[in-house]
Scaffold this active site. Structure first.
Site, PDB file in Angstrom:
ATOM      1  N   ASP A 153      -5.307   3.599   6.946  1.00 42.37           N
ATOM      2  CA  ASP A 153      -6.224   2.601   6.396  1.00 42.37           C
ATOM      3  C   ASP A 153      -6.986   1.939   7.541  1.00 42.37           C
ATOM      4  OD1 ASP A 153      -7.236   0.710   4.329  1.00 42.37           O
ATOM      5  OD2 ASP A 153      -6.112  -0.714   5.546  1.00 42.37           O
ATOM      6  N   ASP A 201      -1.629  -1.495   5.802  1.00 42.41           N
ATOM      7  CA  ASP A 201      -1.069  -2.824   5.590  1.00 42.41           C
ATOM      8  C   ASP A 201      -1.891  -3.509   4.527  1.00 42.41           C
ATOM      9  OD1 ASP A 201      -2.300  -5.602   7.394  1.00 42.41           O
ATOM     10  OD2 ASP A 201      -3.438  -3.825   6.890  1.00 42.41           O
ATOM     11  N   ASP A 229      -2.716  -1.599  -0.070  1.00 46.09           N
ATOM     12  CA  ASP A 229      -2.267  -0.323   0.474  1.00 46.09           C
ATOM     13  C   ASP A 229      -0.924   0.117  -0.096  1.00 46.09           C
ATOM     14  OD1 ASP A 229      -4.494  -0.147   2.102  1.00 46.09           O
ATOM     15  OD2 ASP A 229      -3.521  -1.140   3.787  1.00 46.09           O
TER      16      ASP A 229
END
Length: 398
Positions: free
Chosen positions: A90, A327, A331
């Site tokens: 991410d 995080d 997510d």
């Protein structure tokens, strides 16, 4: 692997013990001697080195990970992580700091900042938090206050009525409750939080704050200087947020966060061993351009909402085993959908609950260490199993 070996090893050892005792009787041995021979076979094979090989190696791996600031939540990580084919990362809060802040404001009406904050306090998104914090820090009537900001959670995006939330202002270690009566008069019941902005009546005027496309959809005219600056901000990887009412755009905020200092080294390390590295982000392609240009990044999936990240993980699993690093609450579903989920500890326990391992200090650098540690632990497990089998192959016949 140890379980599969044990399903064969245990019945084989019992069978060998019975056959050894029977052979001793047949060859003229006394019942006592036959019993001793059979028991000896069982004694030398149990406590079994085979049974100790895996848990001892795993325990050592868990301890070593803890020393490096990593909590291993699932010991199966040592089996699955070394065979990873794709690493999905991410962007916001993982490759970047996640601390959004207003870098620049451009307004032709001093009320724009207060109006934007009045609406954005109803959204739960890092960009919204940054604008609200910026307005709180700005002196009355000043459009150029020093930016402050704080990370947050996923956008509500439900298109329905919202309620004001509490935002953390960067650096104060606490929360500031936003009063519904602070700033311009706002009909809270009519505020609508949407995926690309927030809409509501302020002082009786329908006001829109959000993505340039959202203002265009609302029929608001965007002057060239705002449109050009928004395009420049997007090209630079920042997020432009416009605000307008009475038919035209009246202000612009440039919001962004900074890439982590170690992200390039981390991506390079994770790409070793012919692993594909894929970056997932809810931002548009322009905001992720700097990451897409990295030679070790194979692909970037941009414009993904939280459920879009889950779909991307499932799609990537067609290529093989997938590890997800992220995080933030948005997510958590993607972490759970991946074969291995690694959470960078943040302000919520949700991603940690969905992950197989958690980096407790919020740094990105320990992640490649976890990959190396998992590979070393799996290698040690296999070596232990070989030594255990060799020991039994010698001890049992003797």
């Amino acid at each position: 692997l140890a379980d599969r070996l044990a399903t064969v090893f245990v019945p084989v050892v019992v069978t060998v013990a019975v056959l050894a005792a029977g052979a001793t009787l047949i060859l003229g041995g006394t019942p006592t001697n036959a019993l001793l021979v059979g028991l000896t076979v069982l004694v030398v094979s149990c406590p079994c080195a085979l049974g100790l090989a895996t848990p001892l190696a795993v325990a050592a791996g868990v301890q070593r990970a803890a020393e490096d600031g990593i909590v291993v939540a699932s010991e199966t990580l040592f089996e699955t992580l070394p065979g990873t084919d794709v690493v999905a990362i991410d962007k916001t809060g993982t490759l970047t700091s996640g601390r959004m802040a207003v870098r620049e404001t451009l307004v032709d009406d001093e009320a724009a900042i207060e109006r934007a904050a009045a609406l954005e306090r109803y959204a739960t998104h890092p960009v919204a938090d940054a604008i609200v914090a910026h307005a709180a820090a700005a002196p009355a009537g000043d459009g150029g206050a020093a930016p402050v900001g704080d990370g947050g959670t996923a956008p509500a995006g439900d298109g329905g009525t919202a309620t004001p939330h509490r935002e953390s202002v960067a650096g104060d270690g606490g929360s500031v409750a936003r009063s519904e009566t602070r700033g311009p008069a706002l009909d809270a019941e009519a505020v609508s939080v949407e995926p690309t902005g927030v809409v509501g009546p302020i002082d009786g005027q329908r006001t829109v704050v959000g993505h340039p496309d959202r203002l265009a959809e609302a029929g608001l005219t965007i002057p060239d200087r705002y449109a050009e600056r928004a395009a420049e901000a997007t090209a630079a990887g920042a997020v432009p947020v416009l605000i307008g009412w009475n038919g035209r755009c009246r202000g612009l905020f440039v919001v962004g966060d900074e890439p982590r200092a170690t992200w390039q080294d981390t991506v390079a390390a994770l790409s070793e061993g012919d692993r594909d590295v894929v970056v997932l982000t809810g931002d548009d392609e322009a905001a992720a351009a700097s990451f897409a240009d990295h030679p070790d990044v194979d692909e970037v999936f941009a414009g993904l909402p939280p459920d879009g990240k889950v779909a991307a993980i499932r799609r990537l699993r067609d290529r093989g085993r997938v590890a997800m690093i992220g995080d933030g609450a948005n997510d958590a579903p993607a972490l759970a959908a991946a074969d291995v989920g690694i959470a960078i500890a943040g302000g919520t326990s949700l991603p940690a609950d969905a992950a197989d391992a958690v980096v407790t200090d919020g740094r990105l650098a320990p992640v490649p260490t976890l990959f190396d540690l998992a590979a070393g632990t799996r290698r040690r497990v296999r070596q232990n199993l070989v030594w255990a089998l060799c020991y039994n192959a010698v001890a049992i016949p003797l």
